[in-house]
Scaffold this active site. Structure first.
Site, mmCIF file in Angstrom:
data_model
loop_
_atom_site.group_PDB
_atom_site.id
_atom_site.type_symbol
_atom_site.label_atom_id
_atom_site.label_comp_id
_atom_site.label_asym_id
_atom_site.label_seq_id
_atom_site.Cartn_x
_atom_site.Cartn_y
_atom_site.Cartn_z
ATOM 1 N N SER A 1 -79.479 -8.859 -38.166
ATOM 2 C CA SER A 1 -80.062 -9.840 -39.076
ATOM 3 C C SER A 1 -78.957 -10.507 -39.887
ATOM 4 O O SER A 1 -77.926 -9.900 -40.160
ATOM 5 C CB SER A 1 -81.067 -9.158 -40.019
ATOM 6 N N GLY B 1 -78.885 -4.171 -35.544
ATOM 7 C CA GLY B 1 -78.482 -4.542 -36.908
ATOM 8 C C GLY B 1 -77.953 -5.953 -37.022
ATOM 9 O O GLY B 1 -76.963 -6.208 -37.700
ATOM 10 N N ASN C 1 -80.893 -7.562 -31.675
ATOM 11 C CA ASN C 1 -82.044 -7.014 -32.399
ATOM 12 C C ASN C 1 -82.147 -7.595 -33.804
ATOM 13 O O ASN C 1 -81.192 -7.498 -34.591
ATOM 14 C CB ASN C 1 -81.880 -5.499 -32.554
ATOM 15 N N GLY D 1 -80.730 -3.104 -41.775
ATOM 16 C CA GLY D 1 -81.260 -3.373 -43.102
ATOM 17 C C GLY D 1 -80.761 -4.673 -43.712
ATOM 18 O O GLY D 1 -80.069 -5.466 -43.066
ATOM 19 N N ASP E 1 -84.816 -7.597 -37.092
ATOM 20 C CA ASP E 1 -86.021 -7.116 -37.769
ATOM 21 C C ASP E 1 -86.005 -7.541 -39.235
ATOM 22 O O ASP E 1 -86.932 -8.198 -39.722
ATOM 23 C CB ASP E 1 -86.095 -5.588 -37.655
ATOM 24 N N SER E 2 -84.929 -7.215 -39.932
ATOM 25 C CA SER E 2 -84.895 -7.443 -41.387
ATOM 26 C C SER E 2 -85.116 -8.908 -41.763
ATOM 27 O O SER E 2 -85.780 -9.202 -42.763
ATOM 28 C CB SER E 2 -83.566 -6.962 -41.970
ATOM 29 N N ASP F 1 -87.883 0.966 -29.632
ATOM 30 C CA ASP F 1 -86.648 0.839 -30.409
ATOM 31 C C ASP F 1 -86.273 2.215 -30.985
ATOM 32 O O ASP F 1 -87.112 2.883 -31.599
ATOM 33 C CB ASP F 1 -86.933 -0.154 -31.550
ATOM 34 N N SER G 1 -90.586 0.264 -33.107
ATOM 35 C CA SER G 1 -89.927 1.513 -33.507
ATOM 36 C C SER G 1 -90.963 2.635 -33.518
ATOM 37 O O SER G 1 -92.174 2.367 -33.457
ATOM 38 C CB SER G 1 -89.326 1.358 -34.907
#
Ligand code: G3H
Ligand code: 13P
Ligand code: ZN
Length: 331
Positions: A236, A234, A276, A191, A278-279, A94, A56
């Protein structure tokens, strides 16, 4: 100007074509430090998976653009050293928010960029995305655009409410912009608190169950642009055991809830070819670090807490690759 090809990286074109044909999705894992990168690469090598290293703009500021370039180049060499003669690794921006940022990333070795104009009025999103495609394609760099708004935090942009992608707009957007892939909004969110408790119901064990993804909208989009690469942000799943570990060892995560893995597995079998995450990595690292400190308050060697965090991350990524995305054994 450094070409990603000199660094041993690949763009996403072939990866996506194979993923759609094979009914799986490529993992796009965010990173901004060495331990995350080691975990991503070793998990990808061990499972024989292609992988997208995702950065990011915040991560780029945190890690430094020059270091990132050498880290990505190092990642390719590291994969080879671990026994993968022909790794398929893309370096992807990102949520790029300007042509200038995309240009700068391309000049520093990125093989793929996202230009996120999803918060702009439609015509402005088209114009901005088109300008990035025109620049990127000169260097054989692939471009991801976005239509529809996800709730949650996207870098510095916070959207309280989502707007689902309008299937009627996708043909026009894709043909006017020339993008290589399209991120859509069908109910995922950024998130670790993707939904409020009011948006969920509780199962027999009191666990929050989120509203299901809008597979009907995905099907309609696929009908409009058959075989075109679709991306889910988003995504996760917010593993409840990691949340429990964090809270047990002094954390304060409340009502954290993600996208159930079965739904992502289902999406991976469609034209969704990039997912994607990340969290979940943040949660796995934090849980491992908190556990070390809670059990060994006198510990102060970073390797003693970042090592277990890296190990936990690697396990998480292998699980995602094998049990959720199905991108294992593809090299
Ligand atoms: O979509 C957002 C990603 O999780 C990146 O988050 O901007 O905090 O690095 P970040
Ligand atoms: P999560 O917050 O669900 O991991 O989403 C990450 C993402 O979409 C990065 O672009
Ligand atoms: Zn995102």
């Amino acid at each position: 100007m450094v070409s990603y090809k000199e660094l041993g990286l690949v763009n996403t074109r072939d990866m996506f074509a194979k993923a759609i044909k094979g009914g799986y999705a490529i993992p796009a894992f965010n990173f901004n430090n060495m331990e995350q990168l080691q975990a991503i690469i070793s998990a990808a090598v061990e499972t024989k998976s292609p992988v997208i290293l995702q950065v990011s703009s915040g991560a780029r500021k945190y890690a430094n653009q020059t270091l990132l370039r050498y880290m990505a180049q190092g990642a390719v060499e590291y994969a080879k050293e671990l026994g993968c003669p022909n790794p398929q690794i893309a370096l992807h921006l990102d949520h790029g928010d300007s042509l200038e940022l995309c240009k700068s990333c391309i000049e520093m070795g990125f093989s793929s960029v996202m230009i996120d104009g999803s918060h702009l009025p439609y015509d402005e999103n088209v114009a901005l995305t088109r300008s990035v495609v025109e620049y990127a394609h000169q260097f054989d760099v692939t471009v991801e655009g976005e239509l529809g708004v996800l709730a949650g935090i996207e870098d510095d942009v916070v959207a309280e409410h989502h707007t689902y992608t309008e299937p009627e707009e996708v043909v026009d957007f894709v043909s006017k912009t020339g993008v290589d892939s399209l991120a859509i909004s069908i109910g995922t969110s950024h998130g670790a608190n993707k939904f409020t408790p009011e948006q969920c119901h509780r199962d027999a064990n009191g666990i929050l169950v989120p509203p299901p993804l809008r597979f009907d909208i995905l099907a309609e989009i696929e009908k409009q642009i058959p075989g075109f690469p679709i991306v889910l942000h988003g995504s996760s799943s917010v593993p409840q055991d990691e949340v429990a570990t964090i809270n047990k060892f002094g954390g304060a995560l409340k009502d954290a809830v993600g996208i159930p893995e079965e739904q992502l597995r289902q999406a991976s079998k469609s034209a969704v070819c990039k997912i994607n995450i990340d969290s979940d990595g943040r949660l796995a690292m934090t849980a491992a670090v908190r556990k070390v400190f809670a059990e060994n308050p006198a510990e102060f060697d970073p390797r003693k807490y970042l090592g277990p965090a890296r190990e936990s991350l690697k396990k998480l990524y292998e699980h995602k690759i094998i049990n959720v995305l199905g991108s294992n054994d593809r090299l």
